[in-house]
Design a protein around this motif. Structure first.
Motif, PDB file in Angstrom:
ATOM      1  N   PRO A  51     -33.470  -9.937   6.004  1.00 50.14           N
ATOM      2  CA  PRO A  51     -33.391  -9.568   4.577  1.00 50.14           C
ATOM      3  C   PRO A  51     -32.930  -8.129   4.415  1.00 50.14           C
ATOM      4  O   PRO A  51     -33.267  -7.258   5.219  1.00 50.14           O
ATOM      5  CB  PRO A  51     -34.828  -9.762   4.081  1.00 50.14           C
ATOM      6  CG  PRO A  51     -35.680  -9.635   5.299  1.00 50.14           C
ATOM      7  CD  PRO A  51     -34.871 -10.170   6.444  1.00 50.14           C
ATOM      8  N   VAL A  77     -31.701 -12.171   1.861  1.00 46.38           N
ATOM      9  CA  VAL A  77     -30.857 -12.567   2.982  1.00 46.38           C
ATOM     10  C   VAL A  77     -29.495 -12.961   2.403  1.00 46.38           C
ATOM     11  O   VAL A  77     -29.372 -13.993   1.730  1.00 46.38           O
ATOM     12  CB  VAL A  77     -31.470 -13.734   3.770  1.00 46.38           C
ATOM     13  CG1 VAL A  77     -30.532 -14.145   4.904  1.00 46.38           C
ATOM     14  CG2 VAL A  77     -32.840 -13.353   4.318  1.00 46.38           C
ATOM     15  N   GLU A  81     -28.486 -17.821  -1.440  1.00 44.71           N
ATOM     16  CA  GLU A  81     -28.026 -19.147  -1.853  1.00 44.71           C
ATOM     17  C   GLU A  81     -28.985 -19.804  -2.831  1.00 44.71           C
ATOM     18  O   GLU A  81     -28.569 -20.605  -3.682  1.00 44.71           O
ATOM     19  CB  GLU A  81     -27.850 -20.054  -0.626  1.00 44.71           C
ATOM     20  CG  GLU A  81     -26.738 -19.628   0.316  1.00 44.71           C
ATOM     21  CD  GLU A  81     -27.225 -18.631   1.361  1.00 44.71           C
ATOM     22  OE1 GLU A  81     -28.332 -18.073   1.173  1.00 44.71           O
ATOM     23  OE2 GLU A  81     -26.493 -18.416   2.350  1.00 44.71           O
ATOM     24  N   ASP A  82     -30.270 -19.456  -2.740  1.00 46.84           N
ATOM     25  CA  ASP A  82     -31.273 -20.071  -3.613  1.00 46.84           C
ATOM     26  C   ASP A  82     -31.204 -19.538  -5.040  1.00 46.84           C
ATOM     27  O   ASP A  82     -31.847 -20.098  -5.939  1.00 46.84           O
ATOM     28  CB  ASP A  82     -32.681 -19.837  -3.050  1.00 46.84           C
ATOM     29  CG  ASP A  82     -32.883 -20.516  -1.703  1.00 46.84           C
ATOM     30  OD1 ASP A  82     -32.158 -21.504  -1.427  1.00 46.84           O
ATOM     31  OD2 ASP A  82     -33.743 -20.060  -0.924  1.00 46.84           O
ATOM     32  N   HIS A 129     -33.496 -15.910  -0.286  1.00 47.10           N
ATOM     33  CA  HIS A 129     -32.174 -16.260   0.228  1.00 47.10           C
ATOM     34  C   HIS A 129     -31.187 -16.289  -0.941  1.00 47.10           C
ATOM     35  O   HIS A 129     -31.451 -16.909  -1.977  1.00 47.10           O
ATOM     36  CB  HIS A 129     -32.208 -17.609   0.943  1.00 47.10           C
ATOM     37  CG  HIS A 129     -32.883 -17.540   2.275  1.00 47.10           C
ATOM     38  ND1 HIS A 129     -32.178 -17.421   3.462  1.00 47.10           N
ATOM     39  CD2 HIS A 129     -34.198 -17.563   2.607  1.00 47.10           C
ATOM     40  CE1 HIS A 129     -33.035 -17.375   4.474  1.00 47.10           C
ATOM     41  NE2 HIS A 129     -34.264 -17.461   3.983  1.00 47.10           N
TER      42      HIS A 129
END
Length: 304
Positions: free
Chosen positions: A194, A186, A18-19, A16
């Motif tokens: 993804p 993603v 954001e991670d 992801h």
């Protein structure tokens, strides 16, 4: 068994965005006019232009340079304008208006100057750079083709920085990827599936790989003595790289119908003439004698 199943599921979980802990700006602070952000994309343009300037200064110190430092200074200024104006006008021409679903920027001139809203075309920027080179060469009586050879060498550096900035911004993501692509990501705003990080593909192909090829040709071969060989290699290489990456890149939202109807994206159609031009200059340069090459001397024969 349960722990193995959980480990397998974790291994297959998509990445992801954001991670990754990335953000679109280096720093931000409040001003009387509002929030100011120093964005990575702006820094990428600046780093690419300055980096190209430094590389050209080093190149012109080698024997056979077709321009002096004062010419390089002019190129630095005019090519910067060419990239910005050409890129913006190219975006207005090819990516807005018509059937794209976006209002034509040509019909709204005030919107053209709003660079912070996004929208730059590589092909438009390329035309802008060529116009800038032509102007500097005409003004100073320089060889356009030889100067273009020198300018072409460091351009992939700018492509590398620009595509990395696109990735950090989480924009221009790729198509939905299958389970056989463990590095798929993603992206925010792209749905739950993804996708290929096509920005990184472009950074590697059009940026790093092409930069290495161009530097090797300049410093390790006699390519700079064959006018048109370097600029032809750049044009063909970057067009080929873009054509390949477009298979993994999500078409612009306003041009998805165009891509479905024609079988190729707008970016791919625009690379075809560039690829042909690059191949033409490569072949032309290889078929002509190198600069400084001694003409063939006919061998005298004894009269019979």
């Amino acid at each position: 068994m349960l722990s193995l199943s959980l480990a397998a599921a974790a291994a297959q979980a998509p990445i992801h965005f954001e991670d990754l802990g990335l953000r679109s700006y280096l720093f931000a602070f409040e001003t009387p006019l509002g929030l100011f952000q120093l964005r990575w994309y702006s820094l990428a343009y600046l780093a690419g232009i300055i980096g190209a300037y430094v590389v050209v200064l080093k190149m012109i110190k080698a024997p056979g340079a077709p321009l002096a430092q004062r010419h390089a200074d002019d190129l630095f200024f005019y090519c910067t304008l060419g990239v910005i104006l050409g890129g913006r006008l190219g975006y207005a021409t090819f990516y807005t208006g018509g059937d794209t679903g976006l209002p034509s920027l040509w019909a709204h001139p005030s919107e053209l100057v709003k660079l912070w809203t996004g929208g730059m075309s590589f092909h438009g920027g390329l035309v802008g750079v060529l116009v800038a080179i032509a102007w500097v060469c005409w003004k100073n009586g320089l060889s356009f083709l030889r100067v273009a050879d020198y300018v072409a060498v460091p351009v992939p550096l700018g492509m590398l920085f620009g595509r990395l900035a696109n990735f950090v911004n989480g924009e221009l993501w790729g198509r939905v990827a299958g389970p056989d692509v463990p590095w798929a990501i993603v992206f925010p705003g792209a749905g739950p599936l993804p996708r290929h990080p096509s920005q990184l593909y472009e950074a590697l192909l059009e940026g790093l790989l092409l930069l290495v090829v161009m530097l090797v040709l300049f410093w390790k071969t006699k390519a700079r003595w064959r006018p048109g060989l370097l600029v032809g290699t750049f044009a063909f290489g970057i067009a080929l790289g873009r054509f390949v990456v477009e298979f993994f890149r999500e078409p612009d939202a306003q041009l998805q119908t165009f891509a479905q109807q024609t079988g190729l994206s707008m970016g791919q159609w625009l690379t075809l003439p560039l690829m042909a031009v690059g191949l033409f200059f490569v072949v032309r340069a290889l078929m002509r004698p190198a600069l400084g090459a001694a003409p063939a001397v006919p061998v005298a024969t004894d009269p019979a």
